[in-house]
Scaffold this motif. Structure first.
Motif, short mmCIF file in Angstrom:
data_model
loop_
_atom_site.label_atom_id
_atom_site.label_comp_id
_atom_site.label_asym_id
_atom_site.label_seq_id
_atom_site.Cartn_x
_atom_site.Cartn_y
_atom_site.Cartn_z
N THR A 142 51.75 -58.11 10.21
CA THR A 142 53.13 -57.64 10.11
C THR A 142 53.76 -58.24 8.85
O THR A 142 53.12 -59.00 8.14
N SER A 186 50.21 -43.28 13.21
CA SER A 186 51.54 -43.27 13.80
C SER A 186 52.52 -44.05 12.91
O SER A 186 52.36 -45.26 12.74
N PRO A 187 53.54 -43.38 12.37
CA PRO A 187 54.50 -44.09 11.49
C PRO A 187 55.23 -45.25 12.16
O PRO A 187 55.42 -46.28 11.51
N PRO A 188 55.66 -45.14 13.45
CA PRO A 188 56.33 -46.32 14.03
C PRO A 188 55.42 -47.54 14.10
O PRO A 188 55.86 -48.67 13.82
N TRP A 189 54.17 -47.33 14.45
CA TRP A 189 53.23 -48.46 14.52
C TRP A 189 52.88 -48.96 13.12
O TRP A 189 52.69 -50.15 12.92
N LYS A 231 54.84 -49.02 10.62
CA LYS A 231 55.95 -49.84 10.12
C LYS A 231 55.85 -51.27 10.65
O LYS A 231 56.17 -52.21 9.95
N ILE A 232 55.42 -51.42 11.90
CA ILE A 232 55.29 -52.75 12.50
C ILE A 232 54.09 -53.48 11.91
O ILE A 232 54.18 -54.61 11.46
N ASN A 250 51.95 -53.37 9.03
CA ASN A 250 51.78 -52.81 7.69
C ASN A 250 50.49 -53.27 7.01
O ASN A 250 50.21 -52.85 5.90
#
Length: 161
Positions: free
Chosen positions: A96, A31-34, A36-37, A39
């Motif tokens: 993160t 999942s890209p949104p997760w 991003k958080i 990394n």
């Protein structure tokens, strides 16, 4: 008995369960949104596991108290509870990019310098409180052997360079 040990152990266990959701999103769903958080998924996995391990450790200490029919003094319980939550929190912050700047960086540095030391102190105090002399000497022998191996390897690396 220090019921706080069980309560904070339950908090640690619950946080470990909650972390399974973003862990699954990062590892299995990509999942890209997760992503991003979190990394650094490896640190997220380590935090997830460490929260469970700390919950087990808090329960283990509670069982030691119960078996001995005595209560640990607060100078052992407070650092243990602090380390139980904050030590895995270090890994979660490292998952993160928050630990690099701002208030989170200051908080991260504070946790990194205090939490492992508090856990080490608490477990050493518990060992002194419970272990007989021959087991304490055995632990001391293991620590000295480890330090000797580290010193030997460092000396070897320095002479090769």
């Amino acid at each position: 008995m220090n019921i706080q040990l069980l309560q904070w152990g339950l908090v640690s266990f619950t946080i470990g369960l909650i972390l399974s959701l973003p862990l699954a999103a990062v590892y299995y769903d990509n999942s890209p949104p997760w992503a991003k958080i979190f990394n650094n998924p490896r640190k997220l996995k380590s935090a997830h596991t460490d929260f469970f391990m700390q919950a087990f450790a808090a329960g283990f200490v509670y069982l030691l108290e119960w078996a001995a029919k005595s209560e640990f003094p607060l100078f052992i319980v407070i650092p243990l509870i602090f380390g139980t939550i904050c030590n895995p929190l270090i890994l979660l912050i490292e998952a993160t990019s928050l630990y690099r700047s701002g208030f989170a960086a200051i908080f991260y540095r504070f946790l990194k310098s205090t939490s492992p030391v508090s856990l080490l102190f608490a477990w050493l105090a518990i060992s002194v409180y419970f272990l007989p002399l021959y087991l304490m000497l055995f632990l001391l022998l293991l620590v000295l052997t480890g330090l000797l191996i580290i010193w030997s390897c460092k000396r070897k690396v320095i002479t090769e360079a």
